[in-house]
Design an enzyme around this catalytic site. Structure first.
Site, PDB file in Angstrom:
ATOM      1  N   GLU A  49       0.858  -1.182   0.000  1.00  0.00           N
ATOM      2  CA  GLU A  49       0.000   0.000   0.000  1.00  0.00           C
ATOM      3  C   GLU A  49       0.898   1.237   0.000  1.00  0.00           C
ATOM      4  O   GLU A  49       1.784   1.366   0.845  1.00  0.00           O
ATOM      5  CB  GLU A  49      -0.910   0.014   1.229  1.00  0.00           C
ATOM      6  CG  GLU A  49      -2.015  -1.020   1.173  1.00  0.00           C
ATOM      7  CD  GLU A  49      -3.007  -0.873   2.319  1.00  0.00           C
ATOM      8  OE1 GLU A  49      -2.792  -0.035   3.213  1.00  0.00           O
ATOM      9  OE2 GLU A  49      -4.002  -1.615   2.328  1.00  0.00           O
ATOM     10  N   ASP A  60      -5.407   9.684   9.684  1.00  0.00           N
ATOM     11  CA  ASP A  60      -4.071   9.259  10.081  1.00  0.00           C
ATOM     12  C   ASP A  60      -3.599   9.952  11.344  1.00  0.00           C
ATOM     13  O   ASP A  60      -3.912  11.128  11.593  1.00  0.00           O
ATOM     14  CB  ASP A  60      -3.080   9.538   8.946  1.00  0.00           C
ATOM     15  CG  ASP A  60      -3.371   8.688   7.725  1.00  0.00           C
ATOM     16  OD1 ASP A  60      -3.298   7.460   7.866  1.00  0.00           O
ATOM     17  OD2 ASP A  60      -3.687   9.240   6.664  1.00  0.00           O
TER      18      ASP A  60
END
Length: 273
Positions: A49, A60
């Protein structure tokens, strides 16, 4: 058959689970990324990824937020990310690459134009964190037309009805977020993960990858027992941050030293040894 489907089918035939590392493209500079990706494959990665840096990565935690800042400061753009994948494909035509990011840069690029460019570069899947299923119909078609899997996040708070709708749109694999919170979270309850993954298996035949909070070989092996893939991000990105002034080869070796034991212990767990 897509590279992602072929990867999971091959692993299943061998009785193995996918090891899926995440890194942010262009961190610490775009020139580092292909060498790091090759190092991840050498350490046992089955799928990679690759994060597309964004100025407001809302899902995040601070580790990946800072990676995005470093990458953007180094001049990484969406086009540069695609160039990185293209360079990786010159050396590796087998390992699936999934881009992970947010809608805004792709919308600015143009969905159809991006999907076409991504296919040409050798991208296999896309995970757009803030693309909801209610808004995804036209976007899904763009990626389907270009043979790119659209991968979705599912979380502990996703309702069964919504999970079913998401799984109907998804392809390649689904990404189960193992904890409530942002990337880098640490409170991972493997028994709870197993319960949720078992529930998801009742509504989808897609492979299920589990991420968030996986930092060591022991946890990776435990999660591999109930999932089809183990997704490892923040611990790798943090290692890049700690070694950002080193050569690309040094950083690649540092990440290999983290990932390779995960591969070994996951395989040992599956074989029962």
């Amino acid at each position: 058959m897509s590279r992602i489907n072929a990867c999971f089918d091959s692993l299943a035939a061998l009785g193995k689970k996918a090891l899926i590392p995440y890194i942010t493209a262009g961190d610490p500079t775009p020139e580092h990324t292909v060498t790091i990706m090759n190092g991840l494959v050498a350490a046992g990665a089955d799928v990679i990824e690759v994060g597309m840096p964004f100025s407001d990565p809302m899902a995040d935690g601070p580790v990946i937020q800072l990676a995005c800042e470093r990458s953007l400061a180094a001049g990484t753009s969406v086009r540069k990310v695609l160039d990185i994948v293209r360079q990786f494909r010159e050396q590796n035509t087998d390992t699936p690459v999934v881009l992970m990011g947010y809608l805004n840069p792709i919308e600015f690029f143009g969905y159809q134009a991006f999907a076409h460019s991504a296919k040409e570069a050798g991208v296999d899947g896309i995970l757009l964190v803030d693309l909801t299923p209610e808004e995804a119909t036209d976007v899904v078609e763009c990626f389907r037309e270009n043979d790119i899997d659209l991968i979705y996040l599912l979380s502990p708070t996703t309702t069964p009805a919504r999970a079913k709708k998401i799984c109907e749109l998804a392809s390649g694999y689904v990404y189960y977020v193992s904890v409530k919170g942002v990337t880098g979270s640490t409170a991972l309850d493997v028994d709870s993960v197993k319960k949720h993954v078992d529930s998801l298996r009742e509504i989808t035949h897609l492979p299920i990858g589990v991420g968030f909070g996986i930092r060591d070989a022991q946890t990776a092996a435990a999660v591999s027992q109930c999932s089809d893939g183990v997704i490892v991000g923040s611990v790798l990105v943090n290692a890049i941050a700690e070694n950002q002034n080193q050569t690309k080869e040094y950083i690649a070796d540092a990440l290999q030293s983290i990932l390779a034991p995960m591969r070994v212990q996951m395989d040992a767990e599956q074989s029962g040894s």
